[in-house]
Structure formats: C-alpha cells, structure tokens
Design a protein around this motif. Structure first.
Motif, PDB file in Angstrom:
ATOM      1  N   THR A 115       0.770  -1.283  -0.148  1.00  0.00           N
ATOM      2  CA  THR A 115      -0.039  -0.047  -0.205  1.00  0.00           C
ATOM      3  C   THR A 115       0.974   1.146  -0.043  1.00  0.00           C
ATOM      4  O   THR A 115       0.134   2.351  -0.190  1.00  0.00           O
ATOM      5  CB  THR A 115      -0.997   0.185   1.229  1.00  0.00           C
ATOM      6  OG1 THR A 115      -0.014  -0.080   2.480  1.00  0.00           O
ATOM      7  CG2 THR A 115      -1.986  -1.033   1.174  1.00  0.00           C
ATOM      8  N   HIS A 116       2.163   1.153   0.262  1.00  0.00           N
ATOM      9  CA  HIS A 116       3.069   2.011   0.157  1.00  0.00           C
ATOM     10  C   HIS A 116       4.464   1.751  -0.204  1.00  0.00           C
ATOM     11  O   HIS A 116       4.966   0.861   0.138  1.00  0.00           O
ATOM     12  CB  HIS A 116       2.958   2.983   1.492  1.00  0.00           C
ATOM     13  CG  HIS A 116       3.958   4.236   1.499  1.00  0.00           C
ATOM     14  ND1 HIS A 116       3.807   5.187   0.912  1.00  0.00           N
ATOM     15  CD2 HIS A 116       5.079   4.219   2.026  1.00  0.00           C
ATOM     16  CE1 HIS A 116       4.563   6.211   1.156  1.00  0.00           C
ATOM     17  NE2 HIS A 116       5.650   5.615   1.992  1.00  0.00           N
ATOM     18  N   SER A 174       4.239   5.508  -8.542  1.00  0.00           N
ATOM     19  CA  SER A 174       3.102   5.808  -7.522  1.00  0.00           C
ATOM     20  C   SER A 174       3.654   5.324  -6.308  1.00  0.00           C
ATOM     21  O   SER A 174       4.379   4.250  -6.004  1.00  0.00           O
ATOM     22  CB  SER A 174       2.199   4.697  -7.965  1.00  0.00           C
ATOM     23  OG  SER A 174       1.250   4.673  -6.809  1.00  0.00           O
ATOM     24  N   SER A 175       3.476   6.407  -5.196  1.00  0.00           N
ATOM     25  CA  SER A 175       3.977   5.939  -4.004  1.00  0.00           C
ATOM     26  C   SER A 175       2.886   4.873  -3.386  1.00  0.00           C
ATOM     27  O   SER A 175       3.509   4.372  -2.028  1.00  0.00           O
ATOM     28  CB  SER A 175       3.892   7.142  -3.060  1.00  0.00           C
ATOM     29  OG  SER A 175       2.575   7.724  -2.748  1.00  0.00           O
ATOM     30  N   ARG A 176       1.895   4.515  -3.762  1.00  0.00           N
ATOM     31  CA  ARG A 176       1.095   3.450  -3.292  1.00  0.00           C
ATOM     32  C   ARG A 176       1.414   2.068  -4.031  1.00  0.00           C
ATOM     33  O   ARG A 176       1.390   1.134  -3.128  1.00  0.00           O
ATOM     34  CB  ARG A 176      -0.452   3.802  -3.931  1.00  0.00           C
ATOM     35  CG  ARG A 176      -1.119   5.260  -2.944  1.00  0.00           C
ATOM     36  CD  ARG A 176      -2.598   5.011  -3.617  1.00  0.00           C
ATOM     37  NE  ARG A 176      -3.136   6.216  -2.943  1.00  0.00           N
ATOM     38  CZ  ARG A 176      -4.191   6.460  -3.183  1.00  0.00           C
ATOM     39  NH1 ARG A 176      -5.352   5.725  -3.687  1.00  0.00           N
ATOM     40  NH2 ARG A 176      -4.921   7.647  -2.568  1.00  0.00           N
ATOM     41  N   SER A 177       1.632   2.003  -5.092  1.00  0.00           N
ATOM     42  CA  SER A 177       2.120   0.615  -5.666  1.00  0.00           C
ATOM     43  C   SER A 177       3.261   0.452  -6.386  1.00  0.00           C
ATOM     44  O   SER A 177       3.527  -0.688  -6.557  1.00  0.00           O
ATOM     45  CB  SER A 177       0.882   0.567  -6.920  1.00  0.00           C
ATOM     46  OG  SER A 177       0.858   1.351  -7.910  1.00  0.00           O
TER      47      SER A 177
END
Length: 482
Positions: A115-116, A174-177
């Motif tokens: 998630t991060h 992306s910092s999420r994925s």
C-alpha cells in the motif's frame, strides 16, 4: 414594419458579432496555432511499450505465490478485470484491477498487500528505465500540470524522479503501488505550453475540477461556434459577386477588414466544422456511448468468473520476460508473457507450453460476447480501414472484427495473437468517428495513406483560420481604441 425589424435584427447581428468577436477571435487564433503544435507533440502519457521497456526481468525463482494465492490474499470474489505479475524493484508483485476500478498490489513473495513504497524503492523502480543516467528524487507530487486528470487518482501521491538524461526525462512513480504512472521529457513539457494546454484550456487550477472544466469549455466553445455562424452569415450578406462594389471589388471593406471578410468566407466551412467537432469532443448531453467493455460482456467471452486460474506456476518459464498477464478465454486459462519490446506469447499457466490461438477458437469465443445478439459478420483486417487505423497512436495489425446485430450494431476488435479485446465501437461511436475525428483532425483515409498530404492540408487550413482570427483581433483592437 417587416423592413424595420429586418434592419434592427441585422444591426444587432453586426454589433453582437463585432463585440463578442473581439474576445473570441483571440481564442480562435490560439486554437488554430496550438492545433498545429499538437499535430507533432502530444500531451505527455505513458504508452504500453514505454511501460514495458522500464520493467526488469521477472526472476521466476523468487515467485513463491501462485495467482490463486494472490487473488485470495486480495479478497476478490470474482476474476478481476486485470491480473498481472511483474517486478517492483527486485520483488515480484501481482497487480490486480477489479471491475469497480479498485487497484491492489500483492507481494508474490509472502502475500502481503503493498500500500506504500519508500523513496528509495521508487528510485529502484526508476533505475530500470532505459534512459537512466543520474536519477534523483525531486519532489512528491499530488497533482501537477502533467498528472492533472482523474486517471491518476488511484496512484497518488507520486514520486517525481529526474533521470538525468539529455532529454530531461522525468518519471512519476506511484507511492501506493510502485507503478510508473507517467513519463515526460523537456520537449514535451515546453511544447505543450504552446499546444495542448492552451488548446484544451487545461491549466491545473481549472482542469483538476473535471466537471467544472468540462462546463467551462462547453460554454466557451459553444459561444465561439455561434460567433462563427454569425460571421459567415454577415460575410454572405456583405458579399457581392454580380453587382460588385466600386472598383469591381466583391467586398466593401479594405485592409484587415477585407482580409477578415474574404478569408472568413474561404475558410468558413472549415472553421465551423472544426469548431462544431471540437465542441462535440466534450460529448454534450452524454449522447455518445462510452467505449469501455463491461464485465457482463467479458464474462461470457472469458467463460469463467471465479477467482482462480492456476494453483502454481510452471517450474520452467522463459527468461527475459518482464510481465505475465493471466486471462481466461472461452473457459480456458492462459498466461500471456510479455517481453520488454512488447512481444506477447500466450502459454498454458500450468505447464508453460506455448498456446497458438486458431481463428476458429477466437470466433467461437467472440460469438458469446453478446448472448442476446447474433454474430453477423467476421472480418480479418490485414490493413487499416476507416474505423481501425493508426494516426496519433499505434494499433495492432492484423486484427479481427466481430460484427453483431444488436440494437446499436456493436463491433468488437480483438487480437489474433492473445485474444484480447482491443476495441469496441457501436453506431454512436462510428457516428462520432466522422463528426469528431474526421471533421476535427481530418482523419480521412486518403490523406492518412499519403503523408505528408495530411500535414500539408491541415497546416494550410490552420493558416487560413489563423488569418481570419488574427485579422479579427486587429479589427477588434481598433474598435476598442476608438
């Protein structure tokens, strides 16, 4: 009385066109000039080839989880819209996109949800890009001019990484994925301030509010369309071909006003159709149907909806693969292996044996796309035609076209190599193709087949439109000075 009403109406026609035209001619000039720039420099994006080129090879020996394990860990209840295996830095990761648009990333090592990612992981992702020189993190961006649209919302915030190459390439990770969401280079960033941004009225402060931006552009382009109609009307009223003005002139005007009158009549049809098609691009009233393929259509084509495909991966798979996609086709599972150059090879997800899709098998699956309609025609396109062609984007050839007799006469295009549905178009989409692509971009097959014929025609018409617009600006400025 009728003569008096006609005279008053004509007077207000002239006054309205004159004063509203002072502002709108600035917009017309901007649109024509920026449109020429857009012919050669597109708005920054990330093509599938660019995305694949930046991925590292999958190290199959590090993949501990099967696709079924990943779907179980993600908690999905049906087979996702998209399921693929790639590498995040050095860690194999399953990426899932559900039918509601939700994205998930599951580690293929231990099944934990990603998630991060950290800044160091983002730099590791960027390190595999072919343009890498001296990468460094410059910012963490939530939204800027190049990632302003809602398509990037599931990936925000984004790490902005400069690669240090001569082209000035910048990556958005992306910092999420950990996915690369976008890349831009110096040329794109500079020229788009003269192209797409003014042309689409695209400043971040407005474009980040999608519905407001759409409403603003609809009204602005609608008013400009009305000004164009009134201009041609006035031009015809003031034109004399038989009973000419003094000196044998067909126009009563001189100087800039004469230029505006004559070129406006010559380019009037192009200006009107171009304005109308541009206004139509915003789909006023949502008249034109969307182009996405819904899950209820894909499920019969896949022949499978449960969240399973392979309990384990084959022990021997080819090296040099950067991504593996997992799909069902007519009740049979497939793993589609992709290389860095975009080459695709379907294999059996249990054995790893290559799969060759025959046309009969594809047509059998295609016939199930619309259970309530009949497959009336099947074509194999070996070259482009009016509805499947490459202009500003690459398109696969050969491609198969399945045509149905449903209420909206739907056509599906799908790949003969992978079976992927690569396009869907119905009656409204085909109408839109002529009302927008043909009228606005002059996407006529005869022109596109003989480049640079298309370039010459579009540039010449744009020059005429610019002359009409600039002359209108000069005339308006003189009225304002008075």
């Amino acid at each position: 009385m009728r003569r008096g009403l006609t005279r008053t109406a004509r007077q207000w026609l002239y006054i309205g066109h004159r004063w509203v035209g002072i502002v709108t001619c600035l917009l017309f000039a901007m649109w024509f000039m920026s449109g020429v720039v857009m012919m050669y420099v597109a708005f920054p994006g990330l093509s599938n080839k660019e995305r694949l080129a930046a991925l590292p090879d999958i190290k199959w020996e590090t993949v501990a989880l099967s696709p079924d394990d990943a779907m179980k860990a993600a908690g999905v209840t049906r087979f996702p819209r998209d399921l693929r295996l790639s590498t995040l830095a050095d860690e194999p990761v399953y990426r899932l996109t559900n039918w509601d648009g939700k994205r998930q990333a599951i580690s293929a090592v231990d099944g934990h949800a990603i998630t991060h990612i950290s800044a160091s992981q983002a730099l590791a992702v960027a390190s595999h890009h072919p343009a890498i020189r001296a990468p460094h993190l410059t910012d963490v961006v939530n939204r800027d001019q190049w990632c302003v649209t809602a398509r990037y919302d599931p990936l925000r915030p984004l790490y902005l990484i400069k690669l240090g190459d001569d082209a000035g390439t910048e990556l958005y990770v992306s910092s999420r994925s950990g996915e690369i969401a976008l890349d831009t280079n110096h040329t794109e960033r500079v020229w788009n301030w003269l192209g797409s941004i003014p042309h689409w009225i695209y400043p971040t402060v407005l474009r980040k509010h999608g519905s407001l931006w759409r409403l603003v552009v609809l009204w602005i382009s609608g008013i400009c369309l009305i000004v164009g109609v009134t201009g041609i009307w006035i031009g015809i009223l003031r034109l004399r071909v038989r009973r000419r003005y003094s000196g044998g002139r067909i126009t009563p005007y001189r100087g800039w006003t004469a230029w505006h009158h004559v070129t406006g009549l010559i380019a009037g049809l192009f200006v009107l159709t171009w304005m109308f098609s541009g206004w139509l691009s915003l789909n006023p009233g949502d008249y034109f149907a969307g182009r996405n393929t819904a899950g209820e259509v894909m499920q019969p084509y896949a022949g499978h909806d449960a969240p399973d495909i392979a309990t384990r991966l084959p022990t021997s798979l080819p090296v040099g693969m950067v991504e593996a996609r997992f799909v069902w086709l007519d009740g049979s599972p497939m793993m589609i292996l992709e290389t860095r150059d975009g080459t695709e090879q379907p294999v059996d997800p249990a054995s790893g044996a290559p799969i060759h899709l025959t046309p009969d098998r594809l047509w059998t699956a295609a016939a199930k796309l619309l259970p309530d309609a009949r497959l009336t025609d099947r074509l194999t396109l070996q070259r482009y035609d009016a509805y499947w062609y490459a202009h500003h984007q690459e398109r696969e050839l050969p491609v198969l076209r399945a045509m149905f007799d449903d209420e909206v006469r739907t056509w599906f295009h799908f790949s003969p190599v992978t079976g992927d549905i690569v396009g869907r178009i119905d009656e409204s989409g085909r109408t839109y193709r002529w009302l927008f692509n043909a009228l606005h971009s002059l996407d006529f097959r005869l022109l596109l087949m003989h480049r640079p014929a298309w370039d010459i025609v579009v540039v010449l018409l744009s020059v005429l439109g610019t002359v009409v617009s600039v002359s209108g600006v000069v005339i308006g400025w003189r009225y304002l000075r008075r």
